[in-house]
Design a protein around this motif. Structure first.
Motif, PDB file in Angstrom:
ATOM      1  N   ARG A 137       0.795  -1.346   0.026  1.00 50.20           N
ATOM      2  CA  ARG A 137      -0.033   0.022   0.028  1.00 50.20           C
ATOM      3  C   ARG A 137       0.791   1.350   0.066  1.00 50.20           C
ATOM      4  NH1 ARG A 137      -5.115  -1.888   0.848  1.00 50.20           N
ATOM      5  NH2 ARG A 137      -5.422  -3.797   2.029  1.00 50.20           N
ATOM      6  N   GLY A 138       1.967   0.988   0.137  1.00 50.10           N
ATOM      7  CA  GLY A 138       3.167   2.277  -0.180  1.00 50.10           C
ATOM      8  C   GLY A 138       3.505   3.094   1.242  1.00 50.10           C
ATOM      9  N   ASP A 139       2.586   2.877   2.447  1.00 48.39           N
ATOM     10  CA  ASP A 139       2.861   3.536   3.285  1.00 48.39           C
ATOM     11  C   ASP A 139       3.538   2.805   4.635  1.00 48.39           C
ATOM     12  OD1 ASP A 139       2.415   5.265   5.985  1.00 48.39           O
ATOM     13  OD2 ASP A 139       0.392   5.565   5.555  1.00 48.39           O
ATOM     14  N   LYS A 140       4.992   3.194   4.481  1.00 49.04           N
ATOM     15  CA  LYS A 140       5.736   2.183   5.449  1.00 49.04           C
ATOM     16  C   LYS A 140       5.527   2.424   6.984  1.00 49.04           C
ATOM     17  CE  LYS A 140      10.071   5.111   5.266  1.00 49.04           C
ATOM     18  NZ  LYS A 140      11.316   5.406   5.088  1.00 49.04           N
ATOM     19  N   HIS A 141       5.330   4.064   7.097  1.00 50.06           N
ATOM     20  CA  HIS A 141       5.148   4.128   8.477  1.00 50.06           C
ATOM     21  C   HIS A 141       3.799   3.752   9.355  1.00 50.06           C
ATOM     22  CE1 HIS A 141       8.116   7.245   8.232  1.00 50.06           C
ATOM     23  NE2 HIS A 141       7.789   7.739   7.075  1.00 50.06           N
ATOM     24  N   TYR A 142       2.564   3.453   8.301  1.00 53.47           N
ATOM     25  CA  TYR A 142       1.579   2.861   9.024  1.00 53.47           C
ATOM     26  C   TYR A 142       1.637   1.166   9.113  1.00 53.47           C
ATOM     27  CZ  TYR A 142      -3.466   1.816   9.978  1.00 53.47           C
ATOM     28  OH  TYR A 142      -4.425   1.410  10.645  1.00 53.47           O
ATOM     29  N   SER A 143       2.471   0.825   8.030  1.00 53.72           N
ATOM     30  CA  SER A 143       2.627  -0.471   8.010  1.00 53.72           C
ATOM     31  C   SER A 143       3.698  -1.000   9.419  1.00 53.72           C
ATOM     32  CB  SER A 143       3.570  -0.925   6.874  1.00 53.72           C
ATOM     33  OG  SER A 143       2.862  -0.747   5.946  1.00 53.72           O
ATOM     34  N   ASP A 144       4.565  -0.086   9.687  1.00 58.89           N
ATOM     35  CA  ASP A 144       5.182  -0.418  10.945  1.00 58.89           C
ATOM     36  C   ASP A 144       4.490  -0.009  12.169  1.00 58.89           C
ATOM     37  OD1 ASP A 144       7.972  -0.748  12.301  1.00 58.89           O
ATOM     38  OD2 ASP A 144       7.879   1.316  12.957  1.00 58.89           O
ATOM     39  N   GLN A 145       3.568   1.116  11.978  1.00 60.61           N
ATOM     40  CA  GLN A 145       2.667   1.202  13.179  1.00 60.61           C
ATOM     41  C   GLN A 145       1.714  -0.137  13.693  1.00 60.61           C
ATOM     42  OE1 GLN A 145       0.364   4.716  12.993  1.00 60.61           O
ATOM     43  NE2 GLN A 145      -1.220   4.061  14.393  1.00 60.61           N
ATOM     44  N   VAL A 146       1.194  -0.506  12.623  1.00 60.30           N
ATOM     45  CA  VAL A 146       0.186  -1.632  13.356  1.00 60.30           C
ATOM     46  C   VAL A 146       0.884  -2.956  13.539  1.00 60.30           C
ATOM     47  CG1 VAL A 146      -1.457  -0.874  11.448  1.00 60.30           C
ATOM     48  CG2 VAL A 146       0.207  -2.567  10.483  1.00 60.30           C
TER      49      VAL A 146
ATOM     50  N   ASN B 159      10.132  -0.473   4.040  1.00 57.74           N
ATOM     51  CA  ASN B 159      10.248  -0.208   2.636  1.00 57.74           C
ATOM     52  C   ASN B 159       9.757  -1.427   1.963  1.00 57.74           C
ATOM     53  OD1 ASN B 159      10.849   2.807   2.548  1.00 57.74           O
ATOM     54  ND2 ASN B 159      12.913   2.207   3.055  1.00 57.74           N
ATOM     55  N   LEU B 160      10.340  -2.596   2.347  1.00 58.00           N
ATOM     56  CA  LEU B 160      10.076  -3.690   1.654  1.00 58.00           C
ATOM     57  C   LEU B 160       8.451  -4.190   1.741  1.00 58.00           C
ATOM     58  CD1 LEU B 160      13.117  -5.923   2.799  1.00 58.00           C
ATOM     59  CD2 LEU B 160      12.947  -4.703   0.567  1.00 58.00           C
ATOM     60  N   ALA B 161       8.169  -4.207   2.773  1.00 53.84           N
ATOM     61  CA  ALA B 161       6.523  -4.428   3.085  1.00 53.84           C
ATOM     62  C   ALA B 161       5.812  -3.437   2.259  1.00 53.84           C
ATOM     63  CB  ALA B 161       6.176  -4.329   4.636  1.00 53.84           C
ATOM     64  N   ALA B 162       6.012  -2.227   2.831  1.00 54.35           N
ATOM     65  CA  ALA B 162       5.247  -1.043   1.673  1.00 54.35           C
ATOM     66  C   ALA B 162       4.969  -1.291   0.477  1.00 54.35           C
ATOM     67  CB  ALA B 162       5.526   0.483   2.297  1.00 54.35           C
ATOM     68  N   ASN B 163       6.129  -1.719  -0.198  1.00 53.05           N
ATOM     69  CA  ASN B 163       6.297  -1.703  -1.482  1.00 53.05           C
ATOM     70  C   ASN B 163       6.181  -3.036  -2.117  1.00 53.05           C
ATOM     71  OD1 ASN B 163       6.960   1.108  -2.271  1.00 53.05           O
ATOM     72  ND2 ASN B 163       8.672   0.554  -1.101  1.00 53.05           N
ATOM     73  N   GLY B 164       5.954  -4.011  -1.460  1.00 55.03           N
ATOM     74  CA  GLY B 164       5.692  -5.601  -1.814  1.00 55.03           C
ATOM     75  C   GLY B 164       6.963  -6.079  -2.044  1.00 55.03           C
ATOM     76  N   PHE B 165       7.916  -5.775  -1.673  1.00 56.96           N
ATOM     77  CA  PHE B 165       9.461  -6.212  -2.103  1.00 56.96           C
ATOM     78  C   PHE B 165       9.601  -7.646  -1.195  1.00 56.96           C
ATOM     79  CE2 PHE B 165      11.053  -2.111  -3.567  1.00 56.96           C
ATOM     80  CZ  PHE B 165      10.316  -2.136  -4.866  1.00 56.96           C
TER      81      PHE B 165
END
Length: 363
Positions: free
Chosen positions: A42-51, A108-114
């Motif tokens: 989804r492109g939002d690394k900060h929210y990915s980390d937050q959850v 970044n990997l998670a946010a961008n699907g890497f």
């Protein structure tokens, strides 16, 4: 006919932290990984980390222990939870543990699907984990075959200050390979251009990763992973987590604290400014300009005797599969857990909310 009792003996020699908390630790990293997986791509690394942080903290606070975060999301004024020094757990039992966490290694990997994002953490008895600052560590990571080779050849050891070629030759000898058969993982950063050239000039192959060199470090101790060495400067927290895995798997890490401005070749003025900002804080941890350049080995980074480690894949990598979401909130996750006893588990877990709506499927 007698039967070997290896498994029984290893289970019995597990420390109390490993015996009581390791099964629960798996649930902690799984919960963080699943939470992060809903934000994958989804492109939002900060929210990915937050959850991921929130899920990990909720699960940690369910554990019957007196836990203190030693490696976390940053200082208290920088992170709302899982900050360095935070108390977690119920604090109703006698298990006193130090904790290192990275709820989402590779934001970044998670946010961008890497590939290669994980949720990871380690525990040890009080005083069992290095309590260091949130700066860089320059490191070398190798597997247990190299440790055995060094024990048999005490004057032929990897060295953080040695030329890259010399270290590659030691690893090649330990693995009974040629240097041109070795694969080295290193973060793709400008600061590593010289090392990357030295690796290639020596004949070894390079895998450049955008983020997340923790699992490649662990991979050096897993035969068949295709990774033989990890080099380069990255986060100090990741180095401590890697050391925890090496303590369980028999591998080795050498590391040295380094300020980001120094690692990245900044100007003298920028280095002086960072020193003025950070050295007073580092001094409270016992780190001064006299000892900041000390080489820290596996046992200095993780002096604990009862050490446990858990990592769960968020996006697929060479060792761990990523989270698969299906049904209404159902998930399949892949993890690795290990303890000081030497017991290592690869776990494939499926969470099913409605067993009638989503029956279990084999393969």
């Amino acid at each position: 006919m007698s039967h070997p009792k290896t498994a029984e003996e290893m289970i019995k020699c597990a420390g109390s932290i490993e015996a009581e908390l390791l099964p629960r630790l798996l649930h902690v990293t799984e919960a963080a990984a699943i939470a992060a997986s809903y934000q994958m791509g989804r492109g939002d690394k900060h929210y990915s980390d937050q959850v991921a942080v929130e899920a990990m903290r909720r699960m940690l606070n369910c554990l019957d222990m007196k836990g203190i975060i030693k490696i976390g999301e940053g200082e208290r004024d920088e992170a709302p939870m899982l900050y360095i020094g935070e108390k977690v757990g119920t604090w109703e039992e006698d298990f006193e543990v130090d904790i290192a966490v990275d709820p989402l290694e590779g934001t970044n990997l998670a946010a961008n699907g890497f590939p290669g994002a994980i949720a990871v953490m380690a525990m040890a008895e009080r005083g069992g984990l290095f309590h260091g600052p949130d700066i860089y560590m320059d490191k070398i990571v190798v597997g247990p075959e190299v440790v055995k080779y060094e024990r048999e050849h005490p004057y032929h050891k990897i060295d953080l200050d040695a030329p890259v070629r010399d270290n590659l030759e030691i690893v090649a000898e330990a693995l009974n390979r040629n240097v041109d058969e070795l694969v080295v993982v290193i973060l793709k950063r400008d600061r590593h251009e010289k090392k990357i050239k030295e690796i290639r000039d020596a004949g070894a192959r390079v895998i450049l990763v955008e983020d997340g060199d923790l699992m490649p470090g662990v991979s050096t101790a897993i035969r068949g992973s295709g990774v033989h060495m990890v080099l380069g400067a990255g986060g100090s927290g990741e180095a401590v987590l890697t050391a925890a895995a090496m303590k369980c798997l028999g591998g080795k890490i050498l590391a040295r604290l380094i300020l980001p401005t120094v690692a990245n070749g900044k100007s003298d003025d920028e280095v002086a400014k960072e020193k003025a900002e950070k050295m007073p804080r580092l001094a409270t941890m016992g780190i001064t300009e006299d000892n900041i350049n000390d080489v820290l080995d596996t046992n200095r980074l993780v002096p604990g005797r009862d050490v446990i480690f858990s990592a769960t894949g968020v996006t697929s990598g060479p060792i761990l599969n990523g989270v698969s979401l299906f049904g209404e909130g159902d998930a399949r996750v892949h993890s690795i857990t290990m303890g000081s006893s030497g017991v290592v588990k690869f776990t494939d877990t499926i969470y099913i909310h409605d067993k009638e709506e989503t029956p279990l499927r084999y393969q």
